[in-house]
Design an enzyme around this catalytic site. Sequence first.
Site, mmCIF file in Angstrom:
data_model
loop_
_atom_site.group_PDB
_atom_site.id
_atom_site.type_symbol
_atom_site.label_atom_id
_atom_site.label_comp_id
_atom_site.label_asym_id
_atom_site.label_seq_id
_atom_site.Cartn_x
_atom_site.Cartn_y
_atom_site.Cartn_z
ATOM 1 N N CYS A 1 0.818 -1.219 0.000
ATOM 2 C CA CYS A 1 0.000 0.000 0.000
ATOM 3 C C CYS A 1 0.852 1.270 0.000
ATOM 4 O O CYS A 1 0.343 2.360 -0.234
ATOM 5 C CB CYS A 1 -0.933 0.002 1.197
ATOM 6 S SG CYS A 1 -1.829 -1.544 1.368
ATOM 7 N N HIS B 1 -3.463 6.713 2.485
ATOM 8 C CA HIS B 1 -3.871 5.412 1.958
ATOM 9 C C HIS B 1 -5.291 5.118 2.430
ATOM 10 O O HIS B 1 -5.627 5.301 3.602
ATOM 11 C CB HIS B 1 -2.899 4.340 2.457
ATOM 12 C CG HIS B 1 -3.374 2.948 2.212
ATOM 13 N ND1 HIS B 1 -3.941 2.554 1.023
ATOM 14 C CD2 HIS B 1 -3.368 1.838 3.015
ATOM 15 C CE1 HIS B 1 -4.267 1.276 1.102
ATOM 16 N NE2 HIS B 1 -3.939 0.825 2.300
ATOM 17 N N ASN C 1 -10.319 -0.709 -0.397
ATOM 18 C CA ASN C 1 -8.875 -0.599 -0.173
ATOM 19 C C ASN C 1 -8.160 -1.251 -1.360
ATOM 20 O O ASN C 1 -8.166 -2.465 -1.503
ATOM 21 C CB ASN C 1 -8.533 -1.301 1.148
ATOM 22 C CG ASN C 1 -7.050 -1.299 1.463
ATOM 23 O OD1 ASN C 1 -6.208 -1.149 0.577
ATOM 24 N ND2 ASN C 1 -6.731 -1.489 2.729
HETATM 25 O O1 UT7 Z 1 -4.121 -1.742 3.394
HETATM 26 C C1 UT7 Z 1 -3.117 -2.194 4.250
HETATM 27 C C2 UT7 Z 1 -3.329 -1.706 5.632
HETATM 28 N N1 UT7 Z 1 -4.525 -2.273 6.148
HETATM 29 C C3 UT7 Z 1 -5.190 -1.680 7.120
HETATM 30 O O2 UT7 Z 1 -4.801 -0.613 7.532
HETATM 31 C C4 UT7 Z 1 -6.376 -2.362 7.727
HETATM 32 C C5 UT7 Z 1 -6.345 -2.239 9.222
HETATM 33 N N2 UT7 Z 1 -7.380 -2.992 9.918
HETATM 34 C C6 UT7 Z 1 -8.700 -2.715 9.828
HETATM 35 O O3 UT7 Z 1 -9.090 -1.871 9.056
HETATM 36 C C7 UT7 Z 1 -9.635 -3.415 10.749
HETATM 37 O O4 UT7 Z 1 -8.896 -4.157 11.689
HETATM 38 C C8 UT7 Z 1 -10.684 -4.323 10.051
HETATM 39 C C9 UT7 Z 1 -11.668 -3.475 9.303
HETATM 40 C C10 UT7 Z 1 -9.976 -5.297 9.119
HETATM 41 C C11 UT7 Z 1 -11.475 -5.113 11.114
HETATM 42 O O5 UT7 Z 1 -12.105 -4.205 11.999
HETATM 43 P P1 UT7 Z 1 -11.920 -4.344 13.568
HETATM 44 O O6 UT7 Z 1 -12.700 -3.279 14.176
HETATM 45 O O7 UT7 Z 1 -10.435 -4.366 13.874
HETATM 46 O O8 UT7 Z 1 -12.563 -5.745 13.862
HETATM 47 P P2 UT7 Z 1 -12.093 -6.846 14.899
HETATM 48 O O9 UT7 Z 1 -11.182 -7.792 14.223
HETATM 49 O O10 UT7 Z 1 -11.621 -6.162 16.147
HETATM 50 O O11 UT7 Z 1 -13.427 -7.596 15.228
HETATM 51 C C12 UT7 Z 1 -14.462 -6.979 16.004
HETATM 52 C C13 UT7 Z 1 -15.649 -7.881 16.096
HETATM 53 C C14 UT7 Z 1 -15.325 -9.302 16.578
HETATM 54 O O12 UT7 Z 1 -16.458 -9.764 17.305
HETATM 55 P P3 UT7 Z 1 -16.491 -9.727 18.904
HETATM 56 O O13 UT7 Z 1 -15.328 -10.538 19.357
HETATM 57 O O14 UT7 Z 1 -16.359 -8.266 19.279
HETATM 58 O O15 UT7 Z 1 -17.823 -10.298 19.237
HETATM 59 C C15 UT7 Z 1 -15.182 -10.083 15.293
HETATM 60 O O16 UT7 Z 1 -15.469 -11.433 15.486
HETATM 61 O O17 UT7 Z 1 -16.239 -8.059 14.793
HETATM 62 C C16 UT7 Z 1 -16.218 -9.433 14.432
HETATM 63 N N3 UT7 Z 1 -15.868 -9.492 13.017
HETATM 64 C C17 UT7 Z 1 -16.768 -9.413 12.040
HETATM 65 N N4 UT7 Z 1 -18.094 -9.304 12.057
HETATM 66 C C18 UT7 Z 1 -18.722 -9.216 10.877
HETATM 67 C C19 UT7 Z 1 -14.639 -9.563 12.476
HETATM 68 N N5 UT7 Z 1 -14.722 -9.522 11.141
HETATM 69 C C20 UT7 Z 1 -16.033 -9.427 10.854
HETATM 70 C C21 UT7 Z 1 -16.739 -9.349 9.646
HETATM 71 N N6 UT7 Z 1 -18.087 -9.247 9.706
HETATM 72 N N7 UT7 Z 1 -16.126 -9.347 8.451
#
Ligand code: UT7
Length: 354
Positions: free
Chosen positions: A144, A279, A310
């Site tokens: 990226c 980005h 993205n």
């Molecule tokens: O381009 C290169 C650089 N990339 C980035 O900068 C991306 C950086 N990361 C992110 O943007 C975020 O971490 C994501 C958008 C990928 C994920 O968001 P998050 O807020 O970090 O989600 P999480 O992994 O902390 O998950 C939160 C909750 C969990 O449930 P509980 O444990 O709170 O009940 C997950 O199980 O959301 C759940 N979850 C989902 N639910 C629905 C995780 N993925 C999903 C999903 N759909 N796809």
Amino acid sequence: MPLRRKKQAPAAPSTPELKPKGTGSIATLTGSRHAAILGVGAYRPRRIVDNHEICEVLDSSDQWIRERSGIVTRHIAGEGESVIEMSEAAAKGAIEMAGIDPEQIGCVIVATVTHAYQTPAAAPLLAMRIGADTAAAFDISAACAGYCHGVTLASDMIRSGSAEYALVVGVERLSDFTDPTDRGTAFIFADGAGAAVIGPSETEGIGPTIWGSDGAHWDVIAQRDSWIDVRDHDLGWPTIVMQGQTVFRWAVWGMAPVAQRALDAAGITIEDLDAFIPHQANMRIIDAMAKQLKMPEDVVIARDIATTGNTSAASVPLATERLLREGLVPRGGLALQLGFGAGLSYAAQVIRLP
Ligand code: UT7
């Protein structure tokens, strides 16, 4: 305590002293005093995919995706939209805006992690397709951050004299390397291409780059398995996986200081900016960075991610092209651009918009 003397290495057998043949100077190149982005172009694949369609195979919801990433729709490439074909379309737009002849391009740099050949690079074929047949051409892999790395290389080339004009393309077909059932990546990654022509300028058009890497986190965004392991252990197609939360924290806390250092290096303050083009990783990351940087209200912040997703190396030039095309930023205004991602790697610089 007495100092222990290092054991002395045995004396090397005496060899006749070698002397260089020529002691005179060799010619060095000098280019333009300044370099600038002279034109940008973009290609967005025809097919638009909304969150409902993503959730036909992914265990997620439209609401969750919007709230957690800010993505509403994204473009996914199909037939006739290969890495080369998308690059060609974006490059043509950039060349047209720059108003140069493609033959004047001395170097073509393609930033990508999704060109599906280990070798050769995408760039030589692209150079031929756009009519820069004899240009130096190579790909760079900085994910990226690839486009911002490419802008640095091109700017340095123009100023050193290695090329009069250079083309930098950020392009990805991430859909080829994404598992549609992976909750950590399937809703976020998308496809597209953005390009810039960089050339000589009478005034400063590209500020100093602040860049770096953190190999200790090499594995937090990565192709799941090496090609060798895929071959030897029959592991199936190696898609890209991401430890989302780790990357999120690094981006939010680590990248705002990098952005500030790029402003300092350019000798401007945040009040001088017309645009902030980070980005397009996640809308929440963009918002958090803007907050940390105390971005003034009148600085336009690129939020292309909502309808583009993205697109890794393509995201900064795609967002730049949109801001210009929609007339949201002034031609000649100052923008801070910042790329960050797998590696981990990052690069930021202040640029004057074409
Ligand atoms: O381009 C290169 C650089 N990339 C980035 O900068 C991306 C950086 N990361 C992110 O943007 C975020 O971490 C994501 C958008 C990928 C994920 O968001 P998050 O807020 O970090 O989600 P999480 O992994 O902390 O998950 C939160 C909750 C969990 O449930 P509980 O444990 O709170 O009940 C997950 O199980 O959301 C759940 N979850 C989902 N639910 C629905 C995780 N993925 C999903 C999903 N759909 N796809």
